[in-house]
Design a protein around this motif. Structure first.
Motif, PDB file in Angstrom:
ATOM      1  N   GLU A  72      20.639  36.325 -54.577  1.00  9.67           N
ATOM      2  CA  GLU A  72      21.627  35.245 -54.624  1.00  9.67           C
ATOM      3  C   GLU A  72      21.338  34.304 -55.790  1.00  9.67           C
ATOM      4  O   GLU A  72      22.263  33.801 -56.436  1.00  9.67           O
ATOM      5  N   LYS A  73      20.053  34.086 -56.070  1.00  8.09           N
ATOM      6  CA  LYS A  73      19.681  33.218 -57.187  1.00  8.09           C
ATOM      7  C   LYS A  73      20.129  33.813 -58.513  1.00  8.09           C
ATOM      8  O   LYS A  73      20.673  33.113 -59.379  1.00  8.09           O
ATOM      9  N   ALA A  74      19.926  35.131 -58.684  1.00  8.07           N
ATOM     10  CA  ALA A  74      20.330  35.802 -59.921  1.00  8.07           C
ATOM     11  C   ALA A  74      21.850  35.795 -60.068  1.00  8.07           C
ATOM     12  O   ALA A  74      22.381  35.598 -61.169  1.00  8.07           O
ATOM     13  N   ILE A  75      22.555  36.009 -58.963  1.00  9.17           N
ATOM     14  CA  ILE A  75      24.025  36.022 -59.003  1.00  9.17           C
ATOM     15  C   ILE A  75      24.562  34.647 -59.346  1.00  9.17           C
ATOM     16  O   ILE A  75      25.523  34.510 -60.115  1.00  9.17           O
ATOM     17  N   ALA A  76      23.939  33.599 -58.782  1.00  7.55           N
ATOM     18  CA  ALA A  76      24.381  32.227 -59.079  1.00  7.55           C
ATOM     19  C   ALA A  76      24.155  31.886 -60.549  1.00  7.55           C
ATOM     20  O   ALA A  76      24.971  31.212 -61.187  1.00  7.55           O
ATOM     21  N   LYS A  77      23.040  32.392 -61.098  1.00 10.81           N
ATOM     22  CA  LYS A  77      22.724  32.114 -62.502  1.00 10.81           C
ATOM     23  C   LYS A  77      23.630  32.899 -63.442  1.00 10.81           C
ATOM     24  O   LYS A  77      24.069  32.385 -64.480  1.00 10.81           O
ATOM     25  N   GLU A  78      23.937  34.149 -63.077  1.00  8.21           N
ATOM     26  CA  GLU A  78      24.787  35.019 -63.904  1.00  8.21           C
ATOM     27  C   GLU A  78      25.580  35.933 -62.965  1.00  8.21           C
ATOM     28  O   GLU A  78      25.052  36.941 -62.488  1.00  8.21           O
ATOM     29  N   PRO A  79      26.840  35.606 -62.684  1.00  5.57           N
ATOM     30  CA  PRO A  79      27.597  36.325 -61.643  1.00  5.57           C
ATOM     31  C   PRO A  79      27.760  37.835 -61.860  1.00  5.57           C
ATOM     32  O   PRO A  79      27.587  38.613 -60.935  1.00  5.57           O
ATOM     33  N   LEU A  80      28.101  38.283 -63.075  1.00  3.14           N
ATOM     34  CA  LEU A  80      28.326  39.703 -63.374  1.00  3.14           C
ATOM     35  C   LEU A  80      29.205  40.382 -62.307  1.00  3.14           C
ATOM     36  O   LEU A  80      28.737  41.227 -61.537  1.00  3.14           O
TER      37      LEU A  80
END
Length: 538
Positions: A72-80
């Motif tokens: 979730e942290k990675a998605i929030a930083k860069e949704p892709l």
């Protein structure tokens, strides 16, 4: 006249516009990409992840089957949004993080067979879990079409049965030096005279007995994989997909491309066919991230130099045998330098103002700090690659798998020292650290290795992206693959030709022998005949 000139200019404009449109449509083609990585090792997926995310950044639709979905942290930083995870995560099935018990590390003569057994066991778990997974089954039955499929070259050939269902060109990726069976699959000659096989511990260069050991080890591992591993992979595939499932070993031979996480500057130059591309250091980002404040402060104040100590993500350092831990703590506590150490439990083994211990450390960012003078690791390729890239001298204590050959390769470049886990003593550890910190030869060799490792026409990531898109375009695939993959081992190594020439030579020798014998017999008869006539006359 003016009208005709305008017409000519208009024609040129239309032609230029059409050419530009064609060019843009070619360069901006979006592909559907499937990535199938069923192995549970996080360190393996850490090599593949940067390529998958970069492909998504470039607009390709990327579907990733793995045990490591984006957080979730990675998605929030860069949704892709075009990066879709098919998560294999199961609470009953732990991924391989802090799982290696140092008390059971085996360096005996049967070690090779134990490691092959563990690879076989891990493959069985990964294969059955993926074949049973609802999301995987739905994807296979959906009839989706993909332009290219990416998968791992390791111990899970069972997935070739699923990949064959999509009828698309596929790329294999190796997170380490090629396994002996991958060398067979790609029809590469086993250069056992100077290239150590992955699971061996022979040095570089090798003497006669070491070359013999290397050749036999490569043959054993390939034979076991092509029999026991293959029979299991095929039976699992048949069990879940039916008896008409294609031969997974034959499917694997149709690989279009293999991206291997090595670089000649570290592992040595060797001959690869055109569809094997080295992308060593694929996981290394273009620049380090800012360090956490406490780590940055600790390193900034370490003017006498820092020892960075990390045994990787799989090793549970707290399981170290007490006698080894006692030696280690005694030496580290006496060092007149700061130490930053990855230790995964709350029970801190060494409490000192000179020591910082954390459960997780940003390794690449730390190794880029100018005060880090020595990296003490276990020889995993990710850490060794980062050490080579950053130009940091290394003390490597290999434990299993490819770690010995990674450590031997770095030592052969003069940028590392190798320390045996089962045999190290207080004296040998102290001597190794003293050499690496105080002998400038190691720092100089590490700088030379770093320069050679970095000096490339394109980064590893750019290279991997270009080749992935190249395979996805599919236009040049018939020209990429070596014809040797369609030949048997005997034909490829000219065994049949050698046997024929040997037979001709034996036949020629036999003819010469028969002719010589006939001439000798004839000469004896002639001599006897002449003697008989002479006696009659007398």
């Amino acid at each position: 006249m003016r009208a005709s000139r305008l017409q000519i200019l208009l024609c040129f404009f239309v032609l230029f516009a059409s050419c530009s449109a064609t060019t843009n449509s070619t360069t901006s083609t979006k592909f559907k990409i499937l990535a199938f990585f069923g192995h549970l090792g996080k360190s393996h997926f850490d090599v593949f992840k940067p390529l998958l995310e970069e492909l998504a950044r470039r607009g390709h639709d990327v579907t990733v089957i793995s045990h490591f979905p984006r957080t979730e942290k990675a998605i929030a930083k860069e949704p892709l949004p075009n990066y879709k995870d098919v998560s294999l995560v199961d609470e009953k099935l732990n991924v391989f993080i802090n799982v290696v018990d140092l008390k059971i590390i085996d360096h005996s003569y049967v070690r090779l067979f134990k490691e092959l057994y563990l690879l076989h066991r891990m493959a069985s778990i990964a294969c059955r879990h993926a074949f049973n997974h609802t999301g995987v089954r739905q994807l296979v039955e959906s009839g989706q079409k993909f332009d290219v499929v990416l998968t791992e070259s390791f111990n899970t050939n069972c997935f070739m049965a699923i990949i064959a269902k999509f009828n698309a060109p596929f790329i294999q990726m190796s997170s380490h030096q090629l396994m002996s069976w991958a060398v067979d699959q790609l029809a590469i000659s086993h250069e056992s005279s100077y290239i150590p096989a992955l699971l061996t511990r022979v040095p570089r260069p090798m003497n006669f007995w070491q070359r013999l050991n290397n050749a036999i080890s490569a043959w054993i591992t390939s034979t076991i994989y092509n029999t026991l591993f293959h029979w299991h992979d095929q039976s699992v595939a048949n069990e879940f997909l039916g008896p008409d499932t294609p031969n997974v070993r034959e499917v694997s031979k149709n690989v279009s491309l293999l991206l291997v996480n090595t670089h000649y500057a570290l592992h040595g130059a060797q001959l690869f066919p055109r569809n094997v591309i080295e992308v060593g250091g694929l996981h290394i980002p273009p620049k380090p991230n800012p360090l956490p404040k406490d780590i940055a402060k600790f390193l900034d104040e370490a003017h006498e130099g820092v020892l960075y100590f990390n045994l990787g993500s799989m090793v549970k350092a707290s399981t170290m045998p007490q006698e080894k831990l006692t030696i280690l703590l005694k030496v580290l506590d006496s060092l007149p330098r700061k130490i930053i150490w990855k230790w995964e439990t709350d029970d801190v083994p060494l409490k000192s103002s000179n020591v910082m211990i954390k459960k997780w450390l940003p390794q690449y960012d730390i190794m880029n700090h100018p005060n880090v003078k020595v990296f003490f690791g276990h020889g995993g390729l990710l850490g060794v690659s980062e050490g080579a890239y950053c130009g940091v001298p290394m003390l490597l204590m290999p434990l299993y798998g490819d770690q010995y050959q990674n450590a031997i390769a770095a030592q052969a470049r003069g940028a590392a020292l190798l320390l045996s886990f089962t045999e190290f003593t207080e004296q040998s550890l102290r001597h190794a650290l003293d050499e690496l910190f105080n002998n400038t030869m190691y720092a100089e060799n590490a700088r030379k290795l770093s320069k050679a490792y970095r000096d490339r026409p394109a980064t590893s990531l750019e290279t991997a992206v270009w080749w992935t898109e190249y395979v996805a375009r599919g236009e040049s695939l018939p020209y990429l693959k070596s014809e040797a993959t369609n030949m048997s081992w005997c034909e490829r190594n000219l065994i049949d030709v050698a046997a024929f020439l040997l037979a001709i030579a034996v036949l020629a020798l036999y003819v010469v022998y028969r002719v010589a014998r006939h001439l000798m017999f004839s000469r004896r008869e002639l001599h006897s005949y002449k003697n008989g006539i002479s006696k009659k006359r007398n």
